[in-house]
Every structure is written in C-alpha cells, then in structure tokens.
Write a protein that holds these residues in place. Sequence first.
Motif, PDB file in Angstrom:
ATOM      1  N   LYS A 215      -7.419  10.083  -3.597  1.00 55.49           N
ATOM      2  CA  LYS A 215      -7.394   9.307  -4.512  1.00 55.49           C
ATOM      3  C   LYS A 215      -6.979   8.010  -3.731  1.00 55.49           C
TER       4      LYS A 215
ATOM      5  N   PHE B 180       0.487   3.388 -12.132  1.00 57.34           N
ATOM      6  CA  PHE B 180      -0.799   3.967 -12.411  1.00 57.34           C
ATOM      7  C   PHE B 180      -0.546   3.418 -14.243  1.00 57.34           C
TER       8      PHE B 180
ATOM      9  N   PHE C  88      -1.131  -3.883  -4.887  1.00 58.65           N
ATOM     10  CA  PHE C  88      -1.852  -2.915  -4.369  1.00 58.65           C
ATOM     11  C   PHE C  88      -1.682  -1.825  -5.605  1.00 58.65           C
ATOM     12  N   PHE C  89      -2.644  -1.626  -6.696  1.00 54.81           N
ATOM     13  CA  PHE C  89      -2.739  -0.409  -7.984  1.00 54.81           C
ATOM     14  C   PHE C  89      -2.562   1.255  -7.910  1.00 54.81           C
ATOM     15  N   ASN C  90      -1.898   1.697  -7.706  1.00 57.53           N
ATOM     16  CA  ASN C  90      -2.055   3.050  -8.102  1.00 57.53           C
ATOM     17  C   ASN C  90      -3.555   3.617  -9.166  1.00 57.53           C
ATOM     18  N   LEU C  91      -4.330   4.636  -8.915  1.00 61.24           N
ATOM     19  CA  LEU C  91      -4.923   4.701  -9.782  1.00 61.24           C
ATOM     20  C   LEU C  91      -5.178   6.058 -10.346  1.00 61.24           C
ATOM     21  N   GLN C  92      -4.003   6.369 -10.153  1.00 58.92           N
ATOM     22  CA  GLN C  92      -4.076   8.338 -10.611  1.00 58.92           C
ATOM     23  C   GLN C  92      -2.605   8.062 -11.516  1.00 58.92           C
TER      24      GLN C  92
ATOM     25  N   GLU D  85      -7.564   7.050  -0.221  1.00 58.52           N
ATOM     26  CA  GLU D  85      -6.208   7.232   0.481  1.00 58.52           C
ATOM     27  C   GLU D  85      -6.048   7.351   1.954  1.00 58.52           C
TER      28      GLU D  85
ATOM     29  N   GLN E  26      -6.617   3.712  -4.656  1.00 60.38           N
ATOM     30  CA  GLN E  26      -5.744   2.375  -4.951  1.00 60.38           C
ATOM     31  C   GLN E  26      -6.370   1.282  -5.595  1.00 60.38           C
TER      32      GLN E  26
ATOM     33  N   PRO F 270       2.571   0.779  -4.276  1.00 58.99           N
ATOM     34  CA  PRO F 270       1.761   0.436  -5.476  1.00 58.99           C
ATOM     35  C   PRO F 270       2.251   0.542  -6.474  1.00 58.99           C
TER      36      PRO F 270
ATOM     37  N   ARG G  24      -7.528  -2.219  -4.754  1.00 61.10           N
ATOM     38  CA  ARG G  24      -6.173  -3.826  -4.691  1.00 61.10           C
ATOM     39  C   ARG G  24      -6.597  -5.253  -5.332  1.00 61.10           C
TER      40      ARG G  24
ATOM     41  N   ARG H 284       0.554  -1.209  -0.488  1.00 64.08           N
ATOM     42  CA  ARG H 284      -0.344   0.345   0.230  1.00 64.08           C
ATOM     43  C   ARG H 284       0.775   1.343   0.477  1.00 64.08           C
TER      44      ARG H 284
END
Length: 211
Positions: free
Chosen positions: A193, A66, A207-211, A153, A195, A63, A197, A60
């Motif tokens: 913001k 994106f 976890f992946f960032n979405l921005q 976030e 993420q 991550p 998961r 987390r």
Amino acid sequence: MNKQTYNLFIILVLIISILGGCGQDTKDITVNEEEAQQSETENTEAKEKKEETEAKLGARSNPVPFQKTATVDDELYNDEGEAFPIKFDLTVVEVERGDAAYKKLVSMNEYNEAAPEGYEWVLAKTKVKFVESETEDLAFHIDGIMNFTMVSENGDIYSGDIIGTTDPDFSFEMYVGSEKEGYISGLVKTGEKAQLRYEEMLGGEVFFNLQ
C-alpha cells in the motif's frame, strides 16, 4: 549548585525545549466531507487507543482518504518578508500502478524507464485549486517532483535517480482562483500500500491515501 550555575542550567533547558519544537509537522487541513473524519466510540477499548484515533488528519497515521479533497492552510511571502495566509485544495482523483502505470508513462514519454527490481510505478492524477489568498499579487507554486513523494506502507521512500515524465505534468504557478490537474509519478515497493506525501518547502506535510 550556586545561583549563577543554576541560572545557566535553566537557560540551557529553555534552549533545548525551543529547538525540540522545531522541525517537520503536519500541515493544518480540513476535509470537506464529514464521513472522512474518524469517529470515536465511547467504549473502554476506544479510550485505550485514544492517542491513535486523535492523530491529526493528514498525518501519516491518519492520512486524507483516497479521492477526498483536503483544504490546506499555508502562507505566501513577498520580497519584504510579509506573510499572506492562503488556502488551496488538493485531491488525488485516480491512481494507476504496476504495469498499467508504466504503460501509461511510456505513452506520455517513450523514454520513461521501467521500475527497478522490487519496485513498481504509481501514477496519481491529482487536482489543485488555489481557493483563497489575502493578496491577488502573489503566485502560488506547486510541483510534483519538488513537493511530493510516494511512501510505501513500511516507510520506504524511494530516493533513486529514476523520474517518470508525465503529460500533463503536475507543475504549476497559479494565482488565486486558478484550478489545475496533472499527473504525479513515483516508485513504491511492489505490492505494498502507498501514500502520497505533500511537503511544503519550508516545513509541514500532508499524507494522502492512494487506495
């Protein structure tokens, strides 16, 4: 403390240590582009923050960036309980949220509901590729509802009853060599913001960032 009591104490300590090692952990992954890796500087300030910069990629606090592809190590099991190592790629291709995401959800299914107060929809177009397996006889299952969660976030995970129906849905059974793409929907706190998961059924997450 007599010898018998001492031996009992040592056994209890060992049991507690073993139990403490069990639980959720970050999955082993690699990202196929070097620039996605965090670099460490050699100045004093960076050394003081060593624990933060050394967080495992996919955690987390670190991550997957994106639109970068994470190769996840996992295992499949047959009916006899034999384990077969596998690798699969996960990529968040594009993200829409708020009004745009809701309008797209309604175009996919007119019965999709608006986000509850204080939340907004997030729609993540995601790709999965089953790239490697020690067996060609077992299928890999992955599902947008069972395996994925949106996380705000501030750590908020929406656990309500509203689910967004997508088309194409991100729910696949696939054999090695197959590649699929679909949409994962979720709710996050408005304006925060977020993420995505991924959580494997038997433990382990990415976890992946979405921005």
